[in-house]
Motif scaffolding. Sequence first.
Motif, mmCIF file in Angstrom:
data_model
loop_
_atom_site.group_PDB
_atom_site.id
_atom_site.type_symbol
_atom_site.label_atom_id
_atom_site.label_comp_id
_atom_site.label_asym_id
_atom_site.label_seq_id
_atom_site.Cartn_x
_atom_site.Cartn_y
_atom_site.Cartn_z
ATOM 1 N N THR A 1 8.170 5.578 -8.681
ATOM 2 C CA THR A 1 6.715 5.681 -8.557
ATOM 3 C C THR A 1 6.241 4.801 -7.411
ATOM 4 O O THR A 1 6.894 3.831 -7.038
ATOM 5 C CB THR A 1 5.998 5.293 -9.857
ATOM 6 N N TYR A 2 5.068 5.188 -6.863
ATOM 7 C CA TYR A 2 4.631 4.637 -5.589
ATOM 8 C C TYR A 2 3.565 3.570 -5.720
ATOM 9 O O TYR A 2 3.071 3.076 -4.711
ATOM 10 C CB TYR A 2 4.077 5.779 -4.711
ATOM 11 N N GLN A 3 3.190 3.226 -6.950
ATOM 12 C CA GLN A 3 2.082 2.280 -7.103
ATOM 13 C C GLN A 3 2.307 0.992 -6.339
ATOM 14 O O GLN A 3 1.374 0.404 -5.821
ATOM 15 C CB GLN A 3 1.922 1.950 -8.586
ATOM 16 N N ILE B 1 4.113 0.566 -3.631
ATOM 17 C CA ILE B 1 4.757 0.815 -2.334
ATOM 18 C C ILE B 1 4.276 -0.146 -1.253
ATOM 19 O O ILE B 1 5.075 -0.629 -0.440
ATOM 20 C CB ILE B 1 4.589 2.300 -1.913
ATOM 21 N N PHE B 2 3.001 -0.448 -1.232
ATOM 22 C CA PHE B 2 2.505 -1.368 -0.205
ATOM 23 C C PHE B 2 3.007 -2.794 -0.469
ATOM 24 O O PHE B 2 3.610 -3.418 0.423
ATOM 25 C CB PHE B 2 0.974 -1.292 -0.132
#
Lengths: 404, 404
Positions: free
Chosen positions: B177-179, B181-182
């Motif tokens: 999941t990309y939550q 990613i930053f």
Amino acid sequence: MPTRLLSYILKWLLLSSLVAVGAGSASALFLVSLDWVTDYREAHGWLIALLPVGGFVVEWLYLRVGQSVVGGTNLVIDTIHGSDAQHPARIPFRMFPLVLIGTLVTHLLGGSAGREGTALQLGGSLADQLTRPFRLSPTNRRLILMAGISAGFGSVFGTPLAGAVFGLEVLVVGRLTYQAIFPVFIAALGADYVTRWWGVGHTHYAITTVPPITPLLAGCALLAGAIFGGCALLFTRTTHAIAHLASRYIAYPPLRPVVGGVVVAGAVWALGTTRYIGLGIPVIVESFGQPLPAYDFIIKLLLTTVTLGMGFKGGEVTPLFFIGATLGNALAYWLALPTGLLAGMGFVAVFAGAANTPLACMVLALELFGTPCGPYAALACVTAYLCSGHRGIYGSQLVDKHKA
Amino acid sequence: MPTRLLSYILKWLLLSSLVAVGAGSASALFLVSLDWVTDYREAHGWLIALLPVGGFVVEWLYLRVGQSVVGGTNLVIDTIHGSDAQHPARIPFRMFPLVLIGTLVTHLLGGSAGREGTALQLGGSLADQLTRPFRLSPTNRRLILMAGISAGFGSVFGTPLAGAVFGLEVLVVGRLTYQAIFPVFIAALGADYVTRWWGVGHTHYAITTVPPITPLLAGCALLAGAIFGGCALLFTRTTHAIAHLASRYIAYPPLRPVVGGVVVAGAVWALGTTRYIGLGIPVIVESFGQPLPAYDFIIKLLLTTVTLGMGFKGGEVTPLFFIGATLGNALAYWLALPTGLLAGMGFVAVFAGAANTPLACMVLALELFGTPCGPYAALACVTAYLCSGHRGIYGSQLVDKHKA
């Protein structure tokens, strides 16, 4: 090794190889034809005057025999999402010739468009032809369609690893699942091999200078990434707005590309250059090496959004490469990063934002430009992804969670 | 740009930079200390006789003051999974000195272990110290812990992109999941920068020959990948079995590493070489260039599983690099691929199988060895992932769906 795993591996080796042969050959045919129609158009500039006519004919064809495949790339994505319930029917094989001819007409007559949408549809429609003969379950059909997407992407750009990750990543914004990981990698690597086996090569882009990263340069990369994301947002919003206006004010679909064709052909005539139509690969190559006009990206953005929003066939991605690379090139005036590096970052990051596929685009940068640019490309892609909103160029993407 | 997005970006730039400074400095300290204890041990071979004593002392320390952090890497992963409910407390800061000292003792006295587990715990425990001062919500705490993992991994191996993907990928088998990613990319890139800023470098591995891929060579890569996956399965099963036996038959925890230490020290004495203990980096470097004994990998596997299964502190990954690289080296007798390429494929693929992180390991290969090996590394990592079973080296990983 348990029998179940062995049979899984052998089954998907076979199925993905079939997808690879089909999609790789389709990409080879498509790329060679694209080269041919592009050269022919450059040699016969009067063809651009026929753009409205060509748009009419293609849209009329779709109206008569292509209503089942007019969804294009979104139909393929929708089918993957809902293959077990709402979309039991096979994706009609006619998607293949229609999108191929439609895209070639766009490029022959001077529309501004790309090729990945076409490659995904070629790969997806071919892959789904295997669903019935092999009696694939809904789950396996999902996997083979993802393999088709990855094969199309990987072979049309010559970047199989990015193609594989793209197939896993494009379906849902913010989530990537691994069920198809083996099929997509086999299909993408295989299709790329098949395209090269046909003797079809790809453009080489070179980033000559990459400075060691520092906090200042990382800050520049973040800022550039935010701008690339904003540009991606502008692109998708404009395309959707044009499509919305067209369908609201022009009731008969074949008339929409007529209007669009008049606008684009008129713009080419007024600008006196074919620099901004077609794929635009020569300009992309230039953007890595020399300063270009700062307005290049916005003209390409307008011509592409009109072309695609008005219903011409073709992809979004190569124009997004163009828009990103020229925008990056223009940012070199203000940011303390080398021109070629900023062009490469824009190349991948505007696409990352527009398609919501930051990891595939980071891998794309590594495959196309080599590893030294990796940290810069990653910062740009991730930030562009954050800043590009939730609705990308593929309307059928689902959204897992808010990005920020 | 909406204010919410801007404040998100600024918040995570600050938090991830703090994590980066902490974890990057910790990795620098850890790497320098590791070098020092390794050199010291090589110069004073008699130290290995003290391995049982050192194991006892460390485990006794954990028994007295470290029960809250004895879960190690799994505690960090567990806290990320359940941070909103079951694990409200901060990860105690004592995890930091305990795992650092414990790992240095393992390496000083000749245990066979790695460093990534330690780096993840250093990064994770530091990151969680920010939870209270910044009053992070459960969701944000999750993100900062993932940033800590990525920062630890990226800086200890000098591979920030792989570190970032690893932090996203390691939590759940088969889903990413990309939550975060930053945060993970900023933390991993920043931590790698900080470690290098301290003047600490990393070993360079070179794959000199990469043939153009063909169906035959791809088949060899798949076969190698399946063998690497089987080796990963053997590694995790053996480690778990040894740990299970130890806890069943040796009730007092500090006695377990005593027995393990006797076995490992005895093996070193019987073999008459320190080739298989510590990180084993010289052998990894050799494996890229010259044929090595085919049994290298199995001796390293046994010594590492005994070391870690019996409770010594340290990571699994560098030994997995060793095991994979030497196994790949040995496979060059049978498979039509160059020795160095097979060593590099094994290096990343056994780890991909054991940690269930195929994408991070593909990116790792691109960062460490350059892009030409990409297709081979990807095939090996994906196949190893498929063939390594569902229970990897991190027991706290959740499983999303069956792999095949």
